[in-house]
Design a protein around this motif. Sequence first.
Motif, short mmCIF file in Angstrom:
data_model
loop_
_atom_site.label_atom_id
_atom_site.label_comp_id
_atom_site.label_asym_id
_atom_site.label_seq_id
_atom_site.Cartn_x
_atom_site.Cartn_y
_atom_site.Cartn_z
N PHE A 68 0.95 -1.35 -0.33
CA PHE A 68 -0.10 -0.09 0.05
C PHE A 68 0.44 1.33 0.20
N GLY A 69 1.68 0.84 0.54
CA GLY A 69 2.71 2.70 1.00
C GLY A 69 3.32 2.80 -0.15
N ASN A 70 3.54 1.89 -1.35
CA ASN A 70 4.52 1.25 -2.01
C ASN A 70 4.14 2.36 -3.62
N THR A 71 2.32 1.80 -3.46
CA THR A 71 1.68 2.05 -4.51
C THR A 71 1.13 3.48 -4.02
N VAL A 72 0.93 4.42 -2.51
CA VAL A 72 0.68 6.01 -3.05
C VAL A 72 1.77 6.42 -3.08
N ALA A 73 2.82 5.88 -3.07
CA ALA A 73 4.53 6.87 -3.20
C ALA A 73 4.32 6.99 -4.90
N LEU A 74 4.08 5.99 -5.79
CA LEU A 74 3.52 5.66 -6.49
C LEU A 74 2.81 6.57 -7.46
N ALA A 75 1.73 6.24 -6.79
CA ALA A 75 0.87 7.71 -7.34
C ALA A 75 0.65 8.69 -6.67
N LEU A 76 1.03 9.39 -5.81
CA LEU A 76 1.53 10.12 -6.06
C LEU A 76 2.69 11.39 -6.12
N GLY A 77 3.92 10.08 -6.42
CA GLY A 77 4.51 11.32 -7.18
C GLY A 77 4.21 10.35 -8.15
#
Length: 567
Positions: A68-77
Amino acid sequence: MTRTAPDPSRSAHADHALRQGGGRGWSIAAVLVAGLVLLPVLSVAWIAANPTDNIWPHLLSTVMPRYFGNTVALALGTGLLAAAMGTGSAWLVSMYDFPGRGALQWLLLLPLAVPAYIGAYALADFLDYSGPVQIALRGWFGWETARDYWFPRIRSIEAAIVVLAAALYPYVYLLTRAALHEQSGSAYEVARALGTGPWGLFARVGLPLARPAIVAGSAIAMMEAVADYGVVSYFGVQTLNTGIFTTWLERRNAGGAAQIACAMLALIMVLALWERFARRRARYHQSARQPRPIQRQRLRALPGLAAMLACALPFAIGFVLPVAVIATYAASYPQGWLSPGLVRAAWHTVSLGGVAAVLTVALALVMVYGARLSGSALPRLLMPVTTIGYAAPGAVLAVGLLIPLAALDHKVADGWLALTGTDPGLIVTGTGAAIVLAYLVRFFAIGQGAIDAAFTRVPPSLPMAARSLGRANAGVLRAVYLPMMRGSVGAALLLVFVDCVKELPATLLLRPFNFETLATRTHERASLEDLGNAAPAALLVMAVGLLAVALLARTNLGGGRAGQGHA
């Protein structure tokens, strides 16, 4: 050209007249189509709520925080970088004249033709230790090994963000450019007269006016980043999407994969609601008079060169680099074009994409026409819900389709075996039928949106006249609507077909054994670092993508507003 607002009473009267002509069968058909489109999402929810082996607590305590953390970071970035690229380039080509602007306003759309996973293969090959950049650096400075110098890690979440943003910024660019061109140039002229400089003009006038469009485009880019599988799997980034593949294929736990899919779908829905909220405020009232066109300012010398380079950079990363790398490999390994596997993959791609495009547009036609004819509110309420498939990632749809379809296949095969003594095999999941169904659900929103918009452009008096002459509903559709909607139907067919050609995760999960499309062939060969054999398939995918970009450019950049002049 002066546009008049539609008369609500006239529209309501026309709709009432349509429903008076009957349409119970069309209404039922519309509801059935909606059920078919919503089936995979409902299936995912059911499987997640009723797993045979509930590993959700284990997932929460181990891999889910990382996924979840990687997905959110990927989406925001991706959203932030795509917003910077798209907004900056849209502002420059809309507000200024500089060398190359005329070509760049079109070229900035071309990264849409390149699937992000192809961009990932190209970037890694170009910047890796064995790539031309690091080889040149070692030659120039006399370095012998990687220990002699520092170079950014290529297979990382940061690189994935760059690749995805370079592939997806055109969504922001298109919406922002349209928002800027819809505004009157008077606001900018007043701001300049009051002494506002270029940066102030952007921050105080342009950015507030275009903010809903920027947010909407960024939300689309973020949804696409969440749904991506090819880039993150190639760069080794563990996200919710890769978690579905790992949990299902490696751990053999369909319930756990469905639970991850539900978490992924929830994140997508948050982004979709955000995008819808932004679009709600995307229009501003203007003066009833003809708005003044934006007068672009001429940039010369260094400012003009800087503007040109700023616009050329995202285009270079998102299109020039992937095409150059892949074309170089395709030219260096000509034997790849003669591979029988490439011909079969191309045939599978064209046949599945073609069938899916025809079915998708045909069912969208049934859905929209049935909702318009229906005297019940249910079909009209279901219409916007059916667009959820476009927001749902391909891996989520695959989970929702494969498990119930496999169960159906086995029941049909067992019944046929009991009746005839012969085993028919897997009729749906053993062929490309499941892939076609996934494409249909995934891209139904494209067909529905194009068809619905086309219906609104047909004058209500024409179908009413046809009914008064004794035409039934089917006859009205065939004789009145379809001839006038031919262009929209053709555009919808092309757009759905192109998206089917590029689609990767659902195809990977649903394809039969030893079954390849151009997308899966490209992914598999590139994953094995065999770009020479991946290149022909990748070039074919990009060539098909260019068809959609050409149509999009013609629709969105073909001309400015009346009285505005050329874009």
